[in-house]
Scaffold this active site. Structure first.
Site, short mmCIF file in Angstrom:
data_model
loop_
_atom_site.label_atom_id
_atom_site.label_comp_id
_atom_site.label_asym_id
_atom_site.label_seq_id
_atom_site.Cartn_x
_atom_site.Cartn_y
_atom_site.Cartn_z
N ILE A 295 4.74 6.15 -86.65
CA ILE A 295 5.34 5.93 -85.35
C ILE A 295 4.27 5.80 -84.27
O ILE A 295 3.12 6.18 -84.47
CB ILE A 295 6.33 7.06 -84.98
CG1 ILE A 295 5.58 8.35 -84.63
CG2 ILE A 295 7.30 7.32 -86.11
CD1 ILE A 295 6.48 9.43 -84.06
N SER A 296 4.65 5.23 -83.14
CA SER A 296 3.79 5.13 -81.96
C SER A 296 2.46 4.45 -82.31
O SER A 296 2.46 3.37 -82.89
CB SER A 296 3.58 6.51 -81.35
OG SER A 296 3.00 6.43 -80.07
N ASN A 297 1.32 5.09 -82.00
CA ASN A 297 0.04 4.48 -82.35
C ASN A 297 -0.09 4.24 -83.84
O ASN A 297 -0.67 3.25 -84.28
CB ASN A 297 -1.11 5.37 -81.88
CG ASN A 297 -1.35 5.30 -80.40
OD1 ASN A 297 -0.62 4.63 -79.68
ND2 ASN A 297 -2.37 6.00 -79.92
N GLY A 300 1.81 1.16 -84.66
CA GLY A 300 1.02 -0.01 -84.29
C GLY A 300 -0.09 -0.28 -85.27
O GLY A 300 -0.40 -1.44 -85.59
#
Length: 724
Positions: A295-297, A300
């Site tokens: 999730i999140s960074n 990405g």
């Protein structure tokens, strides 16, 4: 041993050579990947006294009080690991029963007892070409792993967290499936360097000032460090900000390397065949299902890995609220319902975050934010920020405008100019309170510029400070971090100060270096949250003077150019190479605004891949970036121990985490059973509306296999169209 050395050692027989070269169907020999630095540490956990997922705490332990150290000055590696897992799990997941823990997610769901998972853990340092900054990599292999049907899940850390940063997200799902889980801190992590004492963290979190492998030390000679300390004592350098590596540019490679590390580990465990002494690569990308996730960074990073995967390592992708900076393509627009057409999408993380850092302190004072949950921001400082912005002509208000008029315009600028959705407004004040936009702005400006701690970007540094209370002298002034606090940093901090007792310091603050949150800009009438420093960061992000619009000069111009180059290096291409992929994102995400992340990435992917795209985008209503806030209690207390749930959070928002696990289930079913991924859609959840009412399935409808037309997210006529 590297492959060539191992092949030479076993001799030049025809059998040996074909094994090494993988000719004629022979299996190649397993070898340590070239990027691994030093030794690989292995630890086995019995699933009774200790385990892979909960460090022996079990589901109830994760929801209870934090584990303590027997000797706070000298915690053991096992104690640090336990507290790190505890803190990292709870940093992302709402562990209150009413919020779904134990019903929809948690170690105990779908498991026996407390959800402890036995298995082996392998951890090492690695690096990427062009830099020798250590990156931590780890593989967890549960005892339930089936070598006949191997699977692997990537778990790069969320945010800037350390190696256990994704333990409660991708880690939990993958371990329960019996898959190997491969983690990396992505070159961010908890690596702190005390410049005064030279203390840094070993891979196990313990401190050393000796000349040995550590997670990070600033690139300074002893003489340079002494000179720095003489001018600025008691400062810390931090890995993400000060490694001079722009780690985000390599996040995709870090994830791909973690997969290769996972295959090495799996073959060391399962690759031996009868009648051979060599360890063979019997578990390969060809026979192993690999899902890139997190999730999140971390999400990405897995997306970037899928884009860069030229060796067929990754089969599918399932991510939540991914931090992606899509390549800017303004040939398409975004529209939600009958709302305005958004053409200025795909702003960079540093662009929109520095805007939030500058304007949100004023916007907090707007009347519409009066009821925003946990809007405890200092009203006097907020008014000072508004007045300063108006004086600098950074607000479109008349001279003598009221505070309400100033604050309302600051909010307008964030919404209309910078594309912050109105659904994200109520959560922005609490994020400002806990320094989210300010801390991201500081760390990423340094990282993108490849700056060192000695460069003092915008006169900001990291150090421990006195409390921001009026009842003490010199509130916010520098102090030394306690020895107990520093000993625990591996387990209590993330990679972006303020964290673990280390704060952002405005070195140029009026009077003396001061905690940024309580600082006064030079010449300012009163405390203004170091607005001049925040405007400096804003100038570097936009490449021109934030106040005048004039071109930057000298060192500022060089920094801005380096930052622009660093941002371009992290842009995502939108080409997922046809891999089945699911994004889930909360519409109320006030940290990674959807008009600059998931929505434009979906549009870019449609432009790049067209009919070959297998990306599905699910936008979840009443969900945001930090589920942990949903279980927040006032007064601040440990969930389940005391305090009252905070209205406006628990009764208004649902856990996005639940839909992240659904995303993984959907990709798994697609890859293993051939089930079609549901079309892109808005998922219409129902908030509880009452803090005393536990979540039920009525609040959390499944992602629909066949959504009604009014819920479909589509890309038509060069426009991403999102239903209200």
């Amino acid at each position: 041993m590297k492959r060539t050395v191992l092949c030479a050692l076993i001799g030049a027989s025809a059998v040996a050579l074909t094994a090494c070269n993988d000719n004629n169907g022979k299996k190649p020999i397993n070898f340590v990947p070239d990027f691994v630095q030093g030794d690989i540490q292995q630890t086995s956990y019995d699933g009774v006294t200790d385990d892979l997922l909960t460090a022996g705490l079990g589901a109830s332990g994760l929801a209870g009080a934090a584990p303590a150290f027997d000797d706070p000055l000298n915690p053991t590696p096992a104690e640090l690991r336990k507290l790190a897992i505890y803190n990292n799990y709870r940093a992302l997941v709402d562990t209150s029963a009413a919020g779904g823990y134990g019903t929809f997610f948690g170690p105990q769901v779908g498991a026996d007892g407390e959800g402890l998972i036995a298995g082996d853990e392998f951890i090492a340092y690695m690096s990427v070409p062009g830099t020798d900054v250590p990156v931590t990599v780890m593989a967890q292999v549960p005892d339930s792993f089936n070598a006949e049907q191997p699977c692997m899940v990537t778990a790069p850390s969320s945010g800037s967290r350390g190696i256990y940063g994704a333990i409660g997200t991708a880690g939990e799902w993958g371990l329960k499936k019996g898959c190997a889980v491969v983690y990396t801190d992505k070159g961010t992590g908890t690596g702190s360097h005390n410049l005064e004492t030279n203390a840094a963290q070993r891979i196990d979190g313990t401190l050393t000032d000796g000349d040995e492998a550590v997670q990070f030390r600033a690139d300074l000679t002893d003489e340079q460090r002494a000179d720095f300390n003489s001018q600025s004592p008691d400062r810390f350098a931090w890995k993400h900000a000060h490694s001079k590596a722009n780690p985000e540019a390599d996040w995709g490679r870090h994830v791909l390397q973690s997969i290769e590390f996972g295959f090495y580990v799996l073959n060391e465990k399962f690759g031996r065949e009868l009648g051979t002494e060599a360890v063979l690569r019997t578990i390969t990308p060809d026979n192993t299902l690999v899902i890139a996730s997190s999730i999140s960074n971390g999400g990405g990073a897995s997306v970037r890995a899928a884009e860069q995967d030229t060796d067929g390592l990754i089969d599918g992708v399932a991510v939540s609220e991914p931090n992606v900076n899509p390549v800017v393509d303004r040939s398409f627009t975004i529209v939600q319902g009958d709302g305005p057409v958004i053409s200025e999408h795909s702003r960079s993380l540093l662009d929109y975050t520095t805007a939030l850092a500058v304007y949100q302190g004023c916007a907090n004072q707007a009347s519409v934010n009066a009821a925003a949950p946990y809007n405890f921001n200092n009203a006097e400082i907020g008014a000072n920020i508004c007045a300063a912005l108006a004086e600098k002509n950074l607000l479109d208000v008349e001279p003598g405008a009221t505070l309400e008029e100033q604050a309302a315009d600051a909010l307008r600028i964030l919404n209309d100019v910078y594309g912050i959705q109105p659904e994200q407004n109520p959560l922005a004040p609490i994020h400002f309170l806990i320094n989210v936009p300010q801390s991201i702005s500081v760390t990423y400006a340094n990282a993108y510029a490849r700056a060192g701690v000695e460069d003092r970007v915008c006169n900001l540094s990291f150090a421990a400070t006195l409390p921001l209370l009026d009842t003490i002298s010199n509130p916010g002034a520098l102090t030394q971090l306690t020895a107990e606090g520093e000993a625990a940093l591996f387990a209590t901090s993330n990679g972006i100060p303020p964290t673990g007792g280390v704060n952002i310091v405005y070195d140029d603050a009026e009077g003396q270096p001061t905690n940024l949150a309580g600082s006064t800009s030079p010449g300012a009438a009163g405390k203004d949250y170091g607005l001049e420093a925040l405007l400096c960061l804003r100038s570097l992000a936009q490449g021109t003077d934030a106040e005048t619009g004039a071109a930057l000069e000298g060192e500022q111009a060089e920094l801005a150019a380096a930052i622009a180059e660093g941002i371009e290096a992290v842009r995502a291409s939108g080409d997922l190479q046809g891999k089945p992929t699911v994004f889930v994102t909360g519409r109320a995400d006030a940290i990674l605004p959807i008009n600059h992340t998931s929505r434009p990435y979906f549009g870019l992917n449609q432009k790049v891949e067209g009919d070959n795209s297998n990306l599905r985008y699910y936008e979840v209503l009443n969900a945001h970036h930090l589920d942990v806030l949903n279980g927040l209690r006032f007064p601040l207390a440990i969930p389940g121990i005391g305090g009252d749930l905070v209205p406006g959070l628990v009764d208004t928002y649902v856990p996005l985490h639940h839909y992240y696990f659904q995303a993984l289930d959907l990709v798994w079913a697609n890859l293993t059973e051939g089930e079609a991924l549901p079309p892109s859609q808005v998922v219409r959840t129902t908030p509880r509306g009452d803090v005393a009412t536990p979540l039920s399935s009525d609040n959390l409808p499944d992602i629909a296999a066949e959504p009604v037309p009014a819920d479909l997210i589509v890309f038509e006529d060069n426009q991403v169209r999102i239903p209200d």
